[in-house]
Design a protein around this motif. Structure first.
Motif, mmCIF file in Angstrom:
data_model
loop_
_atom_site.group_PDB
_atom_site.id
_atom_site.type_symbol
_atom_site.label_atom_id
_atom_site.label_comp_id
_atom_site.label_asym_id
_atom_site.label_seq_id
_atom_site.Cartn_x
_atom_site.Cartn_y
_atom_site.Cartn_z
ATOM 1 N N ARG A 123 39.802 43.288 53.789
ATOM 2 C CA ARG A 123 38.580 43.322 54.606
ATOM 3 C C ARG A 123 37.428 42.583 53.916
ATOM 4 N N LEU A 124 37.689 42.099 52.715
ATOM 5 C CA LEU A 124 36.710 41.349 51.924
ATOM 6 C C LEU A 124 35.500 42.177 51.529
ATOM 7 N N ASP A 125 35.645 43.507 51.531
ATOM 8 C CA ASP A 125 34.539 44.331 51.065
ATOM 9 C C ASP A 125 34.855 44.997 49.729
ATOM 10 N N LEU A 126 35.959 44.573 49.132
ATOM 11 C CA LEU A 126 36.287 44.917 47.752
ATOM 12 C C LEU A 126 36.819 43.647 47.103
ATOM 13 N N ARG A 127 36.158 43.235 46.032
ATOM 14 C CA ARG A 127 36.563 41.996 45.352
ATOM 15 C C ARG A 127 36.684 42.241 43.863
#
Length: 199
Positions: A123-127
């Motif tokens: 979801r690109l909200d944890l990198r």
């Protein structure tokens, strides 16, 4: 003559590239917001219907393959981030960046953050972001809407050294210990107020 044409083509391509990068809404023909997937928006909507695991220990074991102190540390930080920024599991209202050396066991922290917060890499909200050593490990968290402070979770160096390179027979003991320690013994939370969050 061929060189002049070649130079002109290169200049035009460079200008076009710069225009796409700086003003995509004008060059690509739509607003910048239209290029973002609607499901990436946090909150209570049809894209955010995940359920927080009732058995977080079992969920870490199921998804990660074992429970270790690094993923338990990530789980604890994820839960603290939800509490401190007043949101719920799986709402995807936070951006989380996990700064660790990109090797195990340090990267295991990210799987704990997934279980603790509901955020995911997909979801690109944890990198993940790379740091060179244990001393620089930290997790930055902010609300996607820009309200509130940026939180920096800095694990206690003494704790990181204690759990660094555990032997397989020590995993459960260290993990249980990490799950029960006071937060202040595991990490400190630094709040940074940004210009956008003050508006």
């Amino acid at each position: 003559m061929k060189i002049a044409w070649l130079i002109m083509i290169v200049v035009i391509l460079c200008c076009l590239g710069i225009a796409v990068l700086t003003c995509p809404q004008y060059v690509l023909g739509s607003s910048q917001d239209a290029h973002h997937f609607a499901g990436a928006v946090g909150g209570d909507n049809a894209y955010n219907r995940g359920q927080e695991p009732e058995d977080w220990w079992g969920e870490i074991k199921r998804t990660h393959g074992h429970v270790g102190p690094w993923n338990v540390l990530g789980w604890r930080i994820g839960k603290a981030a939800l509490r401190e920024l007043d949101t719920k599991w799986g709402r995807h209202e936070l951006d989380i960046i996990c700064y660790v050396p990109l090797k195990t066991p340090y990267s295991c922290t990210a799987d704990g953050l997934v279980i603790g917060s509901g955020n995911t890499i997909g979801r690109l909200d944890l990198r993940l972001a790379e740091v060179v050593s244990l001393e620089f490990i930290h997790v930055c968290v902010r609300r996607k809407d820009g309200t509130g402070p940026v939180l920096i979770f800095r694990p206690r160096l003494s704790h990181l050294r204690h759990i660094d390179a555990p032997k397989p027979q020590e995993l459960e003991k260290l993990s249980r210990e990490c799950s029960t320690l006071k937060e202040s013994d595991l990490f400190e939370i630094q709040r940074v107020t940004t210009a956008k969050s003050q508006k």
